[in-house]
Design a protein around this motif. Sequence first.
Motif, short mmCIF file in Angstrom:
data_model
loop_
_atom_site.label_atom_id
_atom_site.label_comp_id
_atom_site.label_asym_id
_atom_site.label_seq_id
_atom_site.Cartn_x
_atom_site.Cartn_y
_atom_site.Cartn_z
N LYS A 193 -11.49 -15.01 35.28
CA LYS A 193 -10.72 -14.60 33.80
C LYS A 193 -9.71 -13.45 34.22
O LYS A 193 -10.41 -12.64 34.83
CB LYS A 193 -11.23 -15.07 32.63
CG LYS A 193 -12.44 -16.43 32.37
CD LYS A 193 -11.22 -16.77 32.23
CE LYS A 193 -11.51 -18.59 31.06
NZ LYS A 193 -9.84 -19.45 30.37
N ASP A 268 -4.48 -14.30 31.51
CA ASP A 268 -5.43 -15.44 30.07
C ASP A 268 -5.55 -13.96 28.67
O ASP A 268 -5.55 -15.72 27.76
CB ASP A 268 -6.61 -15.49 30.33
CG ASP A 268 -7.14 -16.50 31.69
OD1 ASP A 268 -7.08 -17.49 31.80
OD2 ASP A 268 -7.30 -16.04 32.89
N THR A 334 -13.41 -12.84 23.66
CA THR A 334 -12.46 -13.57 23.26
C THR A 334 -12.50 -14.09 24.61
O THR A 334 -11.45 -15.42 24.33
CB THR A 334 -11.28 -12.84 23.85
OG1 THR A 334 -11.72 -12.49 21.81
CG2 THR A 334 -10.35 -13.76 22.16
N THR A 336 -13.99 -15.24 27.06
CA THR A 336 -14.79 -15.99 27.70
C THR A 336 -14.82 -17.62 26.65
O THR A 336 -15.63 -17.85 26.71
CB THR A 336 -16.33 -14.96 27.72
OG1 THR A 336 -16.44 -15.19 26.67
CG2 THR A 336 -16.02 -14.48 29.11
N ASP A 337 -14.35 -17.34 25.82
CA ASP A 337 -14.00 -18.14 24.69
C ASP A 337 -13.11 -18.85 24.20
O ASP A 337 -12.03 -18.38 23.78
CB ASP A 337 -14.08 -17.13 23.23
CG ASP A 337 -14.31 -18.60 21.59
OD1 ASP A 337 -14.34 -19.67 22.03
OD2 ASP A 337 -14.98 -17.86 20.89
N GLU A 338 -13.62 -20.07 24.85
CA GLU A 338 -12.11 -21.03 25.30
C GLU A 338 -11.52 -21.27 24.20
O GLU A 338 -9.98 -22.08 24.55
CB GLU A 338 -12.54 -22.68 26.39
CG GLU A 338 -13.07 -21.91 28.38
CD GLU A 338 -11.91 -21.53 29.18
OE1 GLU A 338 -10.21 -21.60 28.36
OE2 GLU A 338 -11.95 -20.81 29.76
N GLU A 339 -12.00 -21.48 23.13
CA GLU A 339 -11.03 -22.59 21.95
C GLU A 339 -10.77 -21.24 20.84
O GLU A 339 -9.25 -21.60 20.95
CB GLU A 339 -12.56 -22.83 21.41
CG GLU A 339 -12.16 -23.42 19.72
CD GLU A 339 -13.51 -24.42 18.97
OE1 GLU A 339 -12.92 -24.28 17.55
OE2 GLU A 339 -14.48 -24.34 19.34
N LYS A 340 -10.81 -19.60 21.08
CA LYS A 340 -10.67 -18.79 20.68
C LYS A 340 -9.21 -18.64 21.27
O LYS A 340 -8.23 -18.54 20.56
CB LYS A 340 -11.57 -17.62 20.38
CG LYS A 340 -10.30 -17.09 19.53
CD LYS A 340 -10.11 -16.51 18.30
CE LYS A 340 -10.17 -16.15 17.76
NZ LYS A 340 -9.53 -16.05 16.33
N LEU A 341 -9.10 -18.95 22.56
CA LEU A 341 -7.76 -18.50 23.92
C LEU A 341 -7.16 -19.88 23.42
O LEU A 341 -5.31 -19.53 23.29
CB LEU A 341 -8.31 -18.14 25.69
CG LEU A 341 -8.76 -17.47 25.31
CD1 LEU A 341 -9.52 -16.99 27.16
CD2 LEU A 341 -7.75 -15.60 25.44
N ALA A 342 -7.33 -20.53 23.41
CA ALA A 342 -6.39 -22.16 22.79
C ALA A 342 -5.70 -21.98 21.56
O ALA A 342 -4.76 -22.26 21.50
CB ALA A 342 -7.01 -23.36 23.24
#
Length: 384
Positions: A193, A268, A334, A336-342
């Motif tokens: 990341k 990212d 943030t 490392t939070d895939e859902e938040k990034l998306a």
Amino acid sequence: MKKNYRIIISGGGTGGHIFPALSIADAIKSKKPDAEILFVGANNRMEMQRVPEAGYRIVGLPIMGFDRKNLLRNIKVLWQLFKSQRMARKIIKEFAPQVAVGVGGYASGPTLKMAAKMNIPTLIQEQNSYAGVTNKLLAKSAKIICVAYEGMEKFFPACKLKLTGNPVRMNLLSRKSNREDCAAAMGLDPSKKTILLVGGSLGARSMNESMINSLRQIAQAPDVQFVWQTGKYYYSEIVERVNAAGKPANLTITDFISDMASALGVADLIISRAGAGSISEFALLGKAVILVPSPNVAEDHQTKNAMALVKNNAAIFVSDSDAKEKLVATALATVTDEEKLATLAENISKMAKPKAAEEIAEEVILLAEAYAEKETRRKKENLK
């Protein structure tokens, strides 16, 4: 009959003004290759270098900003403003443009004011969600006002508004074809990341201090890599301080990123000031972003820019005063939070306007054509 388009574009001072101005110029030239474009900037500001590098002619005015801390210094500022207006009038008379475009920055004020006085149609490009004082004054005589945010009728006459978005550096879209290529160009590991911190070409002290304050946190996250653009002003001091404290292996430090397309391509998560131009680029690229608005701008417009995204869950906000303690921790949580990034990437993408430069160029050309036709009719009537 072949039309001879002559257009003045005025403004600058920062990349946030210059890059949109050049994008508009390029869009005009793509539609009308024979158009003559003259830039008017401020002496000793970065447009005097950047514009010629892009292949356009520029003339400079001795204009400077008002000093809010030392009012006595503004006596010189007022004198320079008077000189700049006289010079702008001479430039306009000699170049004989059919339209003058203002993109913000010191030089746009006297140039567009004199153009309007000389009955040259003017177009303003307001980049921010909160209009600046100069543009609010210039709007009274402007024909068209191109804006990037909805709700700008609270600053300008609704009948003049065109929601176009902000022009951006289109070369960023032609970045390397995939993450691996971008990572290779930056010397990074594509499997990790990546957090990119950019405080602008000159850097941002509070953001830099937040990184120095968090070197241990960074070192304790080996699966995340950081790219840190310090700005040229701070670079030497920061390298010395980081080396003394122990530089983490997952941290890349640079004064300036020349290949920004690759840096953005591999990132990212981006940490940035909240300049309107930068936000527009992040939207176009669909990048998750943490915004740290600069407190040193007129009307605190960067905070307003940031909040326009935050309310749509399209960015994360960290105040400048909280950056030293919270910024890196927020970034690590943030990224490392895939859902938040998306979610952030999806929502900021909805705000992108990739055809902003083309739409503004079209408005400029229509104004130029209307003026040329009016001048032709006037000359015919004078011959009768």
